[in-house]
Structures are given as structure tokens and as C-alpha cells.
Design an enzyme around this catalytic site. Structure first.
Site, PDB file in Angstrom:
ATOM      1  N   SER A   1       0.821  -1.208   0.000  1.00  0.00           N
ATOM      2  CA  SER A   1       0.000   0.000   0.000  1.00  0.00           C
ATOM      3  C   SER A   1       0.858   1.263   0.000  1.00  0.00           C
ATOM      4  O   SER A   1       1.555   1.524  -0.976  1.00  0.00           O
ATOM      5  CB  SER A   1      -0.959  -0.044   1.195  1.00  0.00           C
TER       6      SER A   1
ATOM      7  N   HIS B   1      -7.551  -5.890   0.230  1.00  0.00           N
ATOM      8  CA  HIS B   1      -6.369  -5.030   0.231  1.00  0.00           C
ATOM      9  C   HIS B   1      -5.260  -5.588   1.121  1.00  0.00           C
ATOM     10  O   HIS B   1      -4.084  -5.388   0.838  1.00  0.00           O
ATOM     11  CB  HIS B   1      -6.780  -3.635   0.696  1.00  0.00           C
TER      12      HIS B   1
END
Length: 318
Positions: free
Chosen positions: A140, A296
Site C-alpha cells: 500500500s 487489500h
């Protein structure tokens, strides 16, 4: 940005099990250092990064100074990747450094928080520790930090693994401001118990897993202090949110990383949509893409699938 995308027919896809691997080889390009658009590294003030070093029981002789550098995402710390780092150190025989990026974990706080300065911090860490040809792994926010460093100073980096992020401008999920709101409420309440902090956070983060992740940043500032507070400088990170979806490079003609790159994305996540894959190939012409059936939080949700993808990418090719 649409004008930068190659036609979808340029992609070659091979499906195997739950993972899809895409390789888009680019033309032979001269390796020229990228030009940082936000600021030159000479103008950036860096901070020394806290870290943990995971040493393999049986190190590979020629990998003593060719380590893996692991970078967490927003609100994370070096603790998040501890287990995976130990596994990769064991399986690859390489030293693994897990970092606390600025304004996270035990690293110093600084009012500036963007990918230019975070990449500069990591570059300084590499130089300070005398590391040669490291592999960068980032999730991320850590993934964009790795990409920016690789594009700006390719000679410092051997290859990279970007986990569920892409070299594009993208708006962050609305969840992140809510998380900060909840953490501020906890600081204001001066909680002394984890259960109390968890209850305050529930309306802002319904997922128990996310709450556990965020509450891992609580600490007692001094030994005699019963009140828990967040290590994170919440005001600094709140100001940074509007820009943490940005990517400093807009034009692949200005910088390319022509060494191997692996992009791992969660198929249930929206951070790496199909329409950005050709752009990834223009910035990183030797990239591979592996899809994992996860959201995610790919590494924590599907650790074995992630481990296998990284091993295939980093193990010496015949």
C-alpha cells in the site's frame, strides 16, 4: 492519464489456479535515473528509520549485503510484517529489514509526509547501512514508496515487490479519515484499557481485524503513565491524507525502472484496476502481475499465496 495506457491487447495473460500472472516485457531501454517531480533528493530532509533485522539461520554467502527491505502501509509498523519477514529470511537465506516509515512506529515524527520524503528516508537507510542491491517489498503506502525510490534512484535497487498499489493518482478510501476520527476520540478519552479503546473505535471501524490493527499503535508514553495514547502523529497524517493517493511521477517517459518488478494485487481490492496495468508496464517494463484471491490486506489474508509469489519471483532462475 488515459493517453498513457497501452491497448489491452498488448497484455499476455496466463491463468494458473487462483493466481493470474501477467508479464509485459518492454523494449530494451537505457537505464537513466528518474527525475523526482516533487523535489530533488538533495533538497529533502530525511529522518533515521527504526527497523528490525531478521537474519536467516543459513544465509546465502553472496546475499550478506543484498537484503530485503520490507515497508508497511498507512497506520502500520515494522511489527505487521514480522512473521512474513522471518519466513522469507528462512526460505531465501537473505537478511530482511522491516522498517518503520516516518511518522509510524518508533521512527521520528516530521510534519512532512509524502512519497518524496519517504523514498528519500529509505534511500538514506540503504546508504547508511551499506546495503547493496536490496529487494524492496512494500504494501500500500509502502508499495508507492518503493516504486518512487526505484524510479528515482534505480542504481540503489535490485528489484521490487509492490503489494496492492499502482503508480497512479487515486483517491484514498473514505475509511481512512474515519479511522483517524476514531483514534482521536480514543486519545481524547484518555483510555487506560484496550477494551475501552476498542469500544470507542467500533463506530469508526466495524471490522475487528482493522480495529486490532489500529489499536496496535497504542502505547503508554512513560512507565508510570496509565493512559494509552497513539504513537502516530494523527494531525500530521490527517493533513497528509489528501496527497497519499497521489503518485509523484505522471509521465513514464521521464522515468522507467528496467529491472524486475512484481506487482501482487488482491482480486477483491480496488487499488489496482485492470485499466492501470498497461501504465504499470510503461513505468516498469519488466513487471509481472500476480492476482491473489484477497482484499487489500493481501499479506495477512493470504500469507501462503503471497509467500509463494515472492519466492517464485526472487529465487534464482534456471
Amino acid at each position: 492519464m488515459v493517453g498513457l495506457l497501452a491497448p489491452a491487447s498488448a497484455l499476455r495473460q496466463v491463468c494458473s489456479g487462483c493466481a493470474r500472472r501477467v508479464r509485459l516485457p518492454g523494449p530494451a531501454l537505457a537505464r537513466t535515473p528518474g527525475r523526482m517531480l516533487a523535489a530533488s533528493y538533495s533538497q529533502v530532509s530525511t529522518v533515521p528509520l527504526a527497523y528490525e533485522l531478521h537474519e536467516p539461520a543459513k544465509p546465502v554467502a553472496d546475499k550478506q549485503t543484498s537484503p530485503i527491505i520490507f515497508m508497511h502501509g498507512l497506520f502500520g509498523s515494522k511489527k505487521n510484517n514480522r512473521t512474513m519477514s522471518k519466513v522469507l529470511a528462512r526460505d531465501l537465506g537473505r537478511h530482511v529489514y522491516t522498517l518503520d516509515l516516518r511518522n509510524h512506529g518508533d521512527s521520528p515524527h516530521d510534519p512532512k509526509h509524502d512519497y518524496t520524503v519517504m523514498a528519500a528516508d529509505v534511500a538514506e537507510f540503504i546508504r547508511k547501512h551499506g546495503l547493496k542491491e536490496p529487494t524492496l517489498i512494500g504494501h500500500s503506502m509502502g508499495a508507492k514508496t518503493a516504486m518512487v525510490l526505484a524510479l528515482n534512484q534505480p542504481d540503489l535497487v535490485a528489484n521490487l515487490v509492490a503489494v496492492d498499489n499502482a503508480p497512479v493518482d487515486a483517491r484514498l478510501s473514505s475509511e481512512f479519515p474515519r479511522y483517524i476520527q476514531g483514534m482521536r476520540k480514543i486519545d481524547e478519552a484518555k483510555t487506560t484499557r484496550q477494551a475501552e479503546a476498542d469500544e470507542i473505535l467500533k463506530p469508526y471501524a466495524p471490522s475487528p481485524t482493522i480495529r486490532q490493527f489500529l489499536l496496535g499503535n497504542l502505547h503508554r508514553p512513560s512507565p508510570g503513565d496509565r493512559t494509552q495514547r497513539f504513537r502516530l502523529p494523527l494531525s500530521t497524517l490527517a493533513r497528509a491524507l489528501d496527497h497519499l493517493g497521489d503518485f509523484p511521477y505522471k509521465d513514464p517517459a521521464e522515468a522507467r525502472f528496467v529491472k524486475p518488478a512484481l506487482f501482487v494485487r488482491g482480486t477483491q481490492s480496488k487499488y489496482v484496476p485492470d485499466d492501470v496495468i498497461p501504465l504499470i508496464g510503461q513505468f516498469f517494463p519488466l513487471f509481472e502481475l500476480v492476482d491473489v484471491d484477497a482484499g487489500h490486506w493481501v499479506i495477512s489474508e493470504k500469507p501462503e499465496a503471497f509467500r509463494e509469489a515472492v519466492l517464485r519471483f526472487l529465487e534464482p532462475k534456471e
